[in-house]
Design a protein around this motif. Structure first.
Motif: not given
Length: 171
Positions: A1-5, A18, A136, A138
């Motif tokens: 998810v959004k390169n965060l989770y 995370d 952030g 990937k």
């Protein structure tokens, strides 16, 4: 998810992980374990770097030099506030050695009441933080899978070394 989770599913529900906090926990425990077992992972620098330390940090470096050496830093006095840096811990390879060393020294607790264990943990924490995957970034599927597998094997999988949660469990 959004390169965060990372979203992971298990029998007991869904986990929102995370990626930075999880990787930091994994590296922190690995770095401390290797330190305690006197196993060095060192990256020699192709060319030694002269590091000019800000006022006050020379004293910190001198007082903690034995611990820094055990983590893989090869640092030699070069005069005034200058030091020659010849190697860094392997986890920090590819990062700017000068910035990392100064940042690490700024975070090392020092003073007459500081115990050696506090300094060791502080240095491990700083190395883990600087070398862990960034929010952030990937990750490929296999990288996410490996991260989750390694997180499950840590002693404290629910929090990073700073105390931030590594995951949220949704039943």
């Amino acid at each position: 998810v959004k390169n965060l989770y990372i979203v992971a599913e298990k029998e007991d529900g869904i986990y929102l992980v995370d990626q930075h906090a999880a990787h930091e926990r994994i590296l922190y425990e690995r770095i401390l374990d290797r330190f305690e077992r006197h196993i060095l992972d060192v990256q020699g620098l192709l060319e030694p770097i002269v590091v000019e330390l800000p006022a006050g940090l020379s004293d910190v470096l001198e007082s903690q030099s034995n611990i820094l050496i055990r983590y893989g830093f090869d640092i030699e006095y070069f005069g005034s506030n200058a030091y020659i840096l010849r190697s860094v811990p392997m986890a920090l390879s590819g990062l700017d050695p000068t910035t990392i060393l100064i940042s690490l020294l700024e975070k090392v607790p020092h003073g007459s009441v500081t115990g050696e264990a506090d300094v060791e943990k502080s240095i491990a924490l700083s190395i883990a933080c600087h070398s862990s995957v960034r929010a952030g970034k990937k990750l490929a599927h296999d990288e996410m899978t490996n991260l989750l597998t390694e997180l499950e094997m840590t002693r404290i999988p629910g929090a990073c070394p700073h105390g931030r949660p590594t995951m949220i469990h949704i039943t």
